[in-house]
Scaffold this motif. Structure first.
Motif, PDB file in Angstrom:
ATOM      1  N   ASP A  15       0.762  -1.265  -0.087  1.00  0.00           N
ATOM      2  CA  ASP A  15       0.005  -0.214   0.114  1.00  0.00           C
ATOM      3  C   ASP A  15       0.856   1.142   0.003  1.00  0.00           C
ATOM      4  N   GLU A  19       0.835   4.202  -2.784  1.00  0.00           N
ATOM      5  CA  GLU A  19       0.698   5.691  -2.381  1.00  0.00           C
ATOM      6  C   GLU A  19       1.832   6.793  -2.723  1.00  0.00           C
ATOM      7  N   GLU A  22       1.754   6.634  -6.577  1.00  0.00           N
ATOM      8  CA  GLU A  22       0.587   7.635  -7.390  1.00  0.00           C
ATOM      9  C   GLU A  22       0.619   9.013  -6.639  1.00  0.00           C
ATOM     10  N   THR A  23       1.015   9.379  -5.598  1.00  0.00           N
ATOM     11  CA  THR A  23       1.013  10.774  -5.284  1.00  0.00           C
ATOM     12  C   THR A  23       2.295  11.579  -5.147  1.00  0.00           C
TER      13      THR A  23
END
Length: 83
Positions: A15, A19, A22-23
């Motif tokens: 996860d 994260e 993607e960010t």
């Protein structure tokens, strides 16, 4: 910057990778309230002639915070000093 313990990193590594990818957020990982490493997105551009750290600094957003800072030296000043 988010800070996460090594115990939680082991539980949620997939996860966390998603994260960061993607960010673009940087995540600090540590033990006993001490940051030991940073997890950050690797730049999409990469120059194989340069070291990994140079690529990260040149092609990532590592120095975006300087964008609004005033220029202290002109190009000619830098050429005189470093060329």
């Amino acid at each position: 910057m988010k800070t996460i313990s090594t115990t939680n990193v082991r539980k949620y590594i997939s996860d966390l990778i998603d994260e960061v990818r993607e960010t673009g957020e940087v995540i600090a990982i540590g033990r006993r309230s001490e940051i030991e490493v940073l997890m950050m997105k690797f730049p999409s551009k990469f120059n194989s002639r340069l070291s990994d750290i140079t690529n990260v600094n040149a092609y990532s957003s590592s120095f975006d915070f300087l964008e609004n800072e005033p220029d202290i030296y002109s190009v000619s000043d830098l050429k005189k000093r470093y060329v």
